[in-house]
Design a protein around this motif. Structure first.
Motif, PDB file in Angstrom:
ATOM      1  N   ILE A  23       0.917  -1.305  -0.130  1.00 40.98           N
ATOM      2  CA  ILE A  23      -0.088   0.057   0.156  1.00 40.98           C
ATOM      3  C   ILE A  23       0.724   1.097  -0.011  1.00 40.98           C
ATOM      4  O   ILE A  23       0.404   2.315  -0.589  1.00 40.98           O
ATOM      5  CB  ILE A  23      -0.947   0.048   1.237  1.00 40.98           C
ATOM      6  CG1 ILE A  23      -2.135  -1.231   0.884  1.00 40.98           C
ATOM      7  CG2 ILE A  23      -1.602   1.173   1.155  1.00 40.98           C
ATOM      8  CD1 ILE A  23      -3.212  -0.933   1.935  1.00 40.98           C
ATOM      9  N   LEU A  27       0.780   4.071  -3.061  1.00 43.82           N
ATOM     10  CA  LEU A  27       0.649   5.473  -2.801  1.00 43.82           C
ATOM     11  C   LEU A  27       1.628   6.245  -3.237  1.00 43.82           C
ATOM     12  O   LEU A  27       1.457   7.171  -3.870  1.00 43.82           O
ATOM     13  CB  LEU A  27       0.505   5.794  -1.299  1.00 43.82           C
ATOM     14  CG  LEU A  27      -0.954   5.286  -0.615  1.00 43.82           C
ATOM     15  CD1 LEU A  27      -0.848   5.468   0.775  1.00 43.82           C
ATOM     16  CD2 LEU A  27      -2.026   6.020  -0.936  1.00 43.82           C
ATOM     17  N   VAL A  30       1.338   6.321  -7.038  1.00 42.13           N
ATOM     18  CA  VAL A  30      -0.097   7.166  -7.352  1.00 42.13           C
ATOM     19  C   VAL A  30       0.703   8.620  -7.340  1.00 42.13           C
ATOM     20  O   VAL A  30       0.296   9.326  -8.593  1.00 42.13           O
ATOM     21  CB  VAL A  30      -0.853   6.910  -6.273  1.00 42.13           C
ATOM     22  CG1 VAL A  30      -1.983   8.099  -6.529  1.00 42.13           C
ATOM     23  CG2 VAL A  30      -1.908   5.530  -6.724  1.00 42.13           C
ATOM     24  N   PHE A  31       1.160   9.000  -6.584  1.00 43.53           N
ATOM     25  CA  PHE A  31       1.415  10.563  -6.424  1.00 43.53           C
ATOM     26  C   PHE A  31       2.856  10.993  -7.024  1.00 43.53           C
ATOM     27  O   PHE A  31       3.121  12.109  -7.494  1.00 43.53           O
ATOM     28  CB  PHE A  31       1.423  11.116  -4.956  1.00 43.53           C
ATOM     29  CG  PHE A  31       0.097  10.787  -4.385  1.00 43.53           C
ATOM     30  CD1 PHE A  31      -0.885  11.862  -4.958  1.00 43.53           C
ATOM     31  CD2 PHE A  31      -0.377  10.060  -3.498  1.00 43.53           C
ATOM     32  CE1 PHE A  31      -2.087  11.864  -4.156  1.00 43.53           C
ATOM     33  CE2 PHE A  31      -1.581   9.890  -2.797  1.00 43.53           C
ATOM     34  CZ  PHE A  31      -2.528  10.666  -3.548  1.00 43.53           C
ATOM     35  N   TYR A  48      -7.191   5.391  -8.517  1.00 43.46           N
ATOM     36  CA  TYR A  48      -6.389   4.595  -7.838  1.00 43.46           C
ATOM     37  C   TYR A  48      -6.965   3.934  -6.558  1.00 43.46           C
ATOM     38  O   TYR A  48      -6.481   2.964  -6.005  1.00 43.46           O
ATOM     39  CB  TYR A  48      -4.959   5.173  -7.785  1.00 43.46           C
ATOM     40  CG  TYR A  48      -4.266   5.345  -9.053  1.00 43.46           C
ATOM     41  CD1 TYR A  48      -3.870   4.453  -9.826  1.00 43.46           C
ATOM     42  CD2 TYR A  48      -4.095   6.584  -9.469  1.00 43.46           C
ATOM     43  CE1 TYR A  48      -3.588   4.959 -11.102  1.00 43.46           C
ATOM     44  CE2 TYR A  48      -3.595   7.046 -10.831  1.00 43.46           C
ATOM     45  CZ  TYR A  48      -3.270   6.121 -11.820  1.00 43.46           C
ATOM     46  OH  TYR A  48      -2.646   6.360 -12.833  1.00 43.46           O
ATOM     47  N   ILE A  49      -7.825   4.749  -6.074  1.00 43.02           N
ATOM     48  CA  ILE A  49      -8.340   4.104  -4.929  1.00 43.02           C
ATOM     49  C   ILE A  49      -9.780   3.595  -4.967  1.00 43.02           C
ATOM     50  O   ILE A  49     -10.040   2.853  -4.430  1.00 43.02           O
ATOM     51  CB  ILE A  49      -8.305   5.324  -3.648  1.00 43.02           C
ATOM     52  CG1 ILE A  49      -8.518   4.240  -2.166  1.00 43.02           C
ATOM     53  CG2 ILE A  49      -9.238   6.343  -3.604  1.00 43.02           C
ATOM     54  CD1 ILE A  49      -7.493   3.611  -1.743  1.00 43.02           C
ATOM     55  N   ILE A 202      -5.003  -3.260  -2.262  1.00 40.60           N
ATOM     56  CA  ILE A 202      -6.317  -3.277  -1.547  1.00 40.60           C
ATOM     57  C   ILE A 202      -6.843  -4.581  -1.405  1.00 40.60           C
ATOM     58  O   ILE A 202      -7.379  -5.028  -0.468  1.00 40.60           O
ATOM     59  CB  ILE A 202      -7.378  -2.461  -2.444  1.00 40.60           C
ATOM     60  CG1 ILE A 202      -6.792  -1.033  -2.449  1.00 40.60           C
ATOM     61  CG2 ILE A 202      -8.616  -2.523  -2.030  1.00 40.60           C
ATOM     62  CD1 ILE A 202      -6.922  -0.414  -1.267  1.00 40.60           C
ATOM     63  N   LEU A 205      -5.076  -5.988   1.558  1.00 40.97           N
ATOM     64  CA  LEU A 205      -5.830  -5.502   2.773  1.00 40.97           C
ATOM     65  C   LEU A 205      -6.908  -6.098   2.834  1.00 40.97           C
ATOM     66  O   LEU A 205      -7.327  -6.302   4.173  1.00 40.97           O
ATOM     67  CB  LEU A 205      -6.148  -3.704   2.448  1.00 40.97           C
ATOM     68  CG  LEU A 205      -6.954  -3.081   3.690  1.00 40.97           C
ATOM     69  CD1 LEU A 205      -5.618  -2.840   4.966  1.00 40.97           C
ATOM     70  CD2 LEU A 205      -7.380  -1.686   3.178  1.00 40.97           C
TER      71      LEU A 205
END
Lengths: 246, 116
Positions: A23, A27, A30-31, A48-49, A202, A205
């Motif tokens: 995760i 992240l 993603v950024f 992406y989420i 995800i 998770l």
């Protein structure tokens, strides 16, 4: 319930650490790795989420249905517990997908909700359908009947998920952009990689939380059984009516 | 950390930024609420386990007391009067059954506390 015990805590620590790492990597990608979308710009980062939450949620509902098949075939209430936890977690992920989708819709389309968009409405229908799962369980006092009826519901509703998905795809109006298709979609490589890492994160998770909750419920059930064995049936306080399998 | 701050302003956090931040906060909040609920359940399980341990110890004390009584009633045994600790164990058993707070295995009728 059969006497042989199952441990769900095995490997939970390793899985938790792996989930955290994936995760965090997702992240970061993603950024700082995935390029900005030419059309939507920075707002597209919600993709992406939002999409992984929706996909994992729908797969979780199907998984819950498959676990329910296991219960009807064997009569072992552990399968019912697995089904219950999967559906319960999928609902949480589904609500997350709905809320993040609503935020994206507001930023992108200027409305929190668009009733004419079939993907949104169909997903809402699926979530609302599974929202009735807990009240259904709660309304049935006898544990055996509760498990049996809930399993039938989980199978039918679980089968409805892919049918609903296919129906929406066949009747699509292309209001919701199609970026994931069987032919590869129209996501560039770096975006697709970031999306896949997010999806894996995800999904991990979901698996971690599922194992976590199963371990917790299993431990509680074992404590109750131990109390009954050591002190007799009288020592066991009545559990009261509950939606959760006992 | 300094490196992170150096990169962070590169993100185009404009009007869209607050929506993206809101979406990710929703995700984190959901997970945190879930973990908090699970933590509360773990705490409840822990107290159930502690209660079970106390009940088992109390039940053992009752059995020991009964065994001692049976031995005393046997004429061939020829034992003296019952030691006071047995009576205190009975009190503890009663206290444990009634759910009296602060009860601990090994306590005596005079309120002394034994080893935890």
């Amino acid at each position: 319930m059969p006497s042989r015990s199952t441990t769900y805590g095995t490997g939970l620590r390793g899985l938790s650490i792996a989930t955290l790492v994936v995760i965090a990597a997702a992240l970061t990608m993603v950024f700082y790795y995935a390029p900005l979308d030419a059309d939507q710009g920075f707002i597209q980062k919600i993709f992406y989420i939002h999409v992984p939450l929706a996909i994992v949620s729908l797969l979780g509902f199907v998984f819950g249905g498959l676990m329910a098949v296991g219960y009807l075939l064997t009569g072992d209430r552990r399968w019912d517990m697995r089904s219950y936890v999967a559906i319960h977690l999928s609902l949480i992920f589904g609500i997350g997908a709905l809320v993040t989708g609503s935020i994206w819709a507001k930023a992108s389309w200027g409305h929190w909700w668009v009733w004419s968009e079939p993907t949104l409405v169909s997903f809402l229908i699926v979530v609302l359908l599974f929202c009735t799962y807990q009240p259904l369980r709660f309304s049935i006092e006898d544990p055996e009947r509760q498990s049996r009826y809930a399993s039938v519901f989980a199978i039918v509703a679980g089968a409805f998920v892919p049918l609903n998905f296919i129906a929406v795809r066949l009747a699509q109006q292309y209001v919701h952009p199609r970026v994931l298709t069987l032919t590869g979609g129209n996501l560039p490589g770096s975006m697709m990689l970031t999306f896949l890492v997010s999806l894996i994160g995800i999904a991990m998770l979901f698996a971690t939380l599922w194992k976590y909750e199963m371990a917790s419920k299993n431990a509680r059930s074992q404590v109750r059984r131990l109390r009954r064995t050591l002190l007799g049936d009288d020592a066991l306080a009545p559990a009261g009516r509950s939606a959760a399998p006992s | 950390m300094t490196g992170l701050y150096a990169i962070a302003p590169a993100l185009p956090l404009g009007k869209a930024g607050k929506f993206v931040v809101a979406a990710y906060i929703v995700f984190v909040a959901l997970i945190l609420v879930y973990v908090a609920i699970m933590a509360a359940r773990a705490q409840r399980l822990e107290s159930e386990l502690a209660q079970l341990r106390r009940d088992v110890e109390a039940a053992r004390a009752v059995e020991t007391a009964r065994a001692d009584e049976a031995r005393e009633e046997t004429p061939a045994g020829g034992r003296g009067p019952r030691p006071p600790v047995v009576a205190s164990q009975r009190d503890d058993v009663a206290a444990a059954r009634s759910g009296e707070p602060g009860w601990r295995a090994g306590g005596t009728a005079t309120g002394e506390r034994g080893p935890a």
